[in-house]
Design an enzyme around this catalytic site. Structure first.
Site, short mmCIF file in Angstrom:
data_model
loop_
_atom_site.label_atom_id
_atom_site.label_comp_id
_atom_site.label_asym_id
_atom_site.label_seq_id
_atom_site.Cartn_x
_atom_site.Cartn_y
_atom_site.Cartn_z
N ASP A 143 136.97 30.39 43.76
CA ASP A 143 138.16 30.26 44.60
C ASP A 143 138.35 31.37 45.61
O ASP A 143 138.53 31.48 46.88
CB ASP A 143 139.32 29.92 43.77
CG ASP A 143 140.39 29.83 44.75
OD1 ASP A 143 140.56 29.13 45.64
OD2 ASP A 143 141.65 30.32 44.04
N CYS A 198 148.35 14.60 48.59
CA CYS A 198 147.03 14.07 49.38
C CYS A 198 145.96 13.91 48.34
O CYS A 198 145.03 13.07 48.58
CB CYS A 198 146.65 14.96 50.33
SG CYS A 198 146.00 16.57 49.65
#
Length: 381
Positions: free
Chosen positions: A134, A243
């Site tokens: 990340d 989403c």
């Protein structure tokens, strides 16, 4: 040992330590990604959280000398909570996104990557390796896409055939060469649901995100939230799953493969009012182990105030008045003032007028005026 033999043993070992999916990518320059990132930079679509050096983000050889292969891993996380508590009047609750359920995934993936590092160093003495999750230089998504983990969806997530987009990603850049896997063909097709339902229009088009508009980003900011986004926040405390939840590829997907990823319902969907006066120690004790705590308690408390306003929770007004009058942080005082005006009720007008006489901070005074204007619009003056 050949690269193919090493890859076979690596895959077998990865399964034995609980890695759900693994793929191999070449360490060539990410040329198309580089073009996209420079365009993102030109358009001002970056979040500011990513590695600023685009060359480092796209050139593995800058991270590991003689970089030859990149190992991409994916771990599936749950999409559904068992026995979620209800949010009811007088006991309103916020929500942390699914990627912040259970133990911080950065720690979980780093532990897996460290085991893979040890395995490779035993098999190939002298190997150079760099792992990241990340916050590393490389794009986890670009690596996973090249390694055949999944395709890059229009929602800017990697979508795997097995686990949908509910996966955490990490990678290791290595100096050893292994046969690369084939990328998966894009399967989004003509579907555009994620772009159409994004609450703030942050998905400019399929696969392109204006990070500054994304609710997941906005929940992590520490300043006043722009007015146009406050209504859109709803009861979100950290992150946004819209989403993902509308994606047809995620329909029916819910894997519970890792105990440490299981959510504590009282932390994943916490009561809002007790969060308003949490000390740093209380916040750390309760939420310090989840990924959503990395920016500290201030953004979470600001979002909790906005969520109470979203619910128009009148029982919270006395607490919000106390915050407005006593909290040392202007963002919290001002957001509380705005929320008091949004909620209304018999205490709101007098408390805002008194605060206006006492407040010295210009930004807070602006928020008090917004609160008073909302009351006036509802015939309270």
């Amino acid at each position: 040992m050949t690269g193919a033999q090493l890859k076979e043993e690596l895959i077998a070992y990865s399964k034995s330590i609980g890695i759900d999916k693994i793929g191999i990518a070449s360490a060539d320059v990410f040329t198309s990604l580089k073009t996209r990132l420079y365009e993102q930079q030109r358009l001002g679509y970056q979040s500011g959280f990513e590695e600023p050096d685009i060359e480092k983000r796209t050139t593995p050889a800058l991270l590991v000398s003689e970089a030859a292969s990149i190992i991409s891993i994916a771990l599936a996380y749950p999409s559904k909570m068992k026995n979620p508590p209800r949010s009811v009047k007088g006991q309103r609750r916020g929500i942390f996104c699914r990627a912040s359920w259970g133990k911080d995934y950065h720690h979980i993936l780093r532990e897996k990557l460290q085991l893979l590092e040890q395995f490779l160093k035993e098999k190939v003495p002298g190997i150079s390796i760099k792992s990241m999750v990340d916050t590393g230089e490389l794009s986890d998504r670009a690596v996973a896409e090249r390694a055949g983990i999944g395709w890059s969806g229009k929602n800017c997530s990697i979508i795997t055939p097995e686990f949908g987009s509910y996966v955490y990603l990490g990678e290791l850049v290595t100096s050893v060469s292994m046969p690369p896997d084939q990328p998966i063909t894009d399967q989004c097709g003509t579907c555009n649901k994620c772009v159409e339902v994004c609450p703030t229009g942050a998905l400019v088009q399929g696969g392109q995100l204006d990070s500054g508009k994304c609710i997941a980003f906005l929940t992590q900011t520490k300043d006043f939230l722009p007015d146009r986004y406050r209504e859109k926040l709803g009861n979100r405390l950290y992150g946004c799953d819209t989403c993902q939840t509308v994606c047809p590829k995620n329909k029916g997907i819910d894997f519970h493969l890792h105990d440490e990823m299981e959510p504590d319902p009282e932390l994943a969907k916490p009561l809002l009012e007790p969060m308003l006066f949490m000390s740093n120690r209380e916040f750390k004790d309760s939420f310090g182990h989840v990924s959503g705590s990395w920016r500290g308690k201030k953004p979470i408390q600001r979002n909790a105030i906005i969520a109470l306003a979203h619910y128009k929770e009148e029982s919270a007004v006395p607490k919000l008045i106390r915050l407005m009058n006593e909290d040392p942080r202007p963002v919290i005082r001002g957001t509380a003032a705005w929320a008091i005006g949004k909620i209304g009720g018999p205490l709101s007008l007098q408390s805002l007028n008194i605060a206006k006489e006492q407040e010295k901070d210009g930004n807070v005074l602006v928020e008090i005026d917004k609160g008073l204007q909302m009351l006036e619009n509802h015939g309270i003056s």
